[in-house]
Every structure is written in structure tokens, then in C-alpha cells.
Design a protein around this motif. Structure first.
Motif, short mmCIF file in Angstrom:
data_model
loop_
_atom_site.label_atom_id
_atom_site.label_comp_id
_atom_site.label_asym_id
_atom_site.label_seq_id
_atom_site.Cartn_x
_atom_site.Cartn_y
_atom_site.Cartn_z
N LYS A 123 0.85 -1.28 0.12
CA LYS A 123 -0.10 -0.14 0.12
C LYS A 123 1.01 1.21 0.02
O LYS A 123 0.43 2.30 -0.80
CB LYS A 123 -0.81 0.13 1.19
N VAL A 124 1.67 1.18 0.71
CA VAL A 124 2.72 2.40 0.98
C VAL A 124 3.55 2.68 -0.44
O VAL A 124 3.56 3.59 -0.86
CB VAL A 124 3.78 2.36 2.03
N ILE A 125 3.84 1.62 -0.81
CA ILE A 125 4.64 1.62 -2.37
C ILE A 125 3.82 2.03 -3.39
O ILE A 125 4.01 3.03 -4.22
CB ILE A 125 5.50 0.25 -2.67
N GLN A 126 2.39 1.57 -3.27
CA GLN A 126 1.68 2.00 -4.54
C GLN A 126 1.33 3.56 -4.38
O GLN A 126 1.15 4.01 -5.35
CB GLN A 126 0.28 1.06 -4.31
N LEU A 127 1.47 4.21 -3.33
CA LEU A 127 0.54 5.50 -2.94
C LEU A 127 2.17 6.22 -3.58
O LEU A 127 1.72 7.37 -4.31
CB LEU A 127 0.64 5.81 -1.71
N GLY A 128 3.30 5.83 -3.49
CA GLY A 128 4.37 6.58 -4.03
C GLY A 128 4.71 7.68 -3.00
O GLY A 128 5.90 7.59 -2.58
N ASP A 129 4.04 8.55 -2.83
CA ASP A 129 4.57 9.67 -2.15
C ASP A 129 4.09 9.75 -0.56
O ASP A 129 2.85 9.25 -0.34
CB ASP A 129 3.89 10.98 -2.74
#
Length: 67
Positions: free
Chosen positions: A38-44
Motif C-alpha cells: 500500500k505504501v509503495i503503491q501510493l508513492g508519495d
């Protein structure tokens, strides 16, 4: 002379404890993996702050700033 006789009940409990431990570690790994994805998918990281379900005026864009 120590009396250290291990009953077969202890062996069964030990096996169950290992099984519960493996299931617990697997569950923790799944939750950690989903969090990382989830954190990687959000990117920022700033985007991640918007998902805390709390009204915070500092992240709401100003309405009059575009004019």
C-alpha cells in the motif's frame, strides 16, 4: 538423579504451539506485506497522510489560491 520424564501430552502441546506460532508469523507477514504494498503503491508519503480519516485543514487545498 533428576526426574525429567516427558509425557506424550507435552509432545502434542509442543506440536500445537509450533503450529500456532507458524500461523501467527504468517499472519504478521501478510499484514506487513499488505502495508508495504500500500505504501509503495501510493508513492508519495504525503498521500499516505490523507488516509487517516481525520479532518486536517493543513492538507486541504486553498480555494482562493488559484485566482
Amino acid at each position: 538423579m533428576a526426574l525429567q520424564v516427558e509425557h506424550e501430552l507435552h509432545e502434542r502441546r509442543k506440536g500445537r504451539n509450533y503450529g500456532v506460532g507458524i500461523i501467527l508469523v504468517g499472519f504478521i507477514a501478510i499484514v506487513f506485506g499488505l502495508t508495504v504494498v500500500k505504501v509503495i503503491q501510493l508513492g508519495d508519503a504525503a498521500k499516505f497522510e490523507r488516509f487517516d480519516h481525520v479532518a486536517r485543514p493543513q492538507i486541504i487545498p486553498d480555494e482562493g489560491a488559484g485566482e
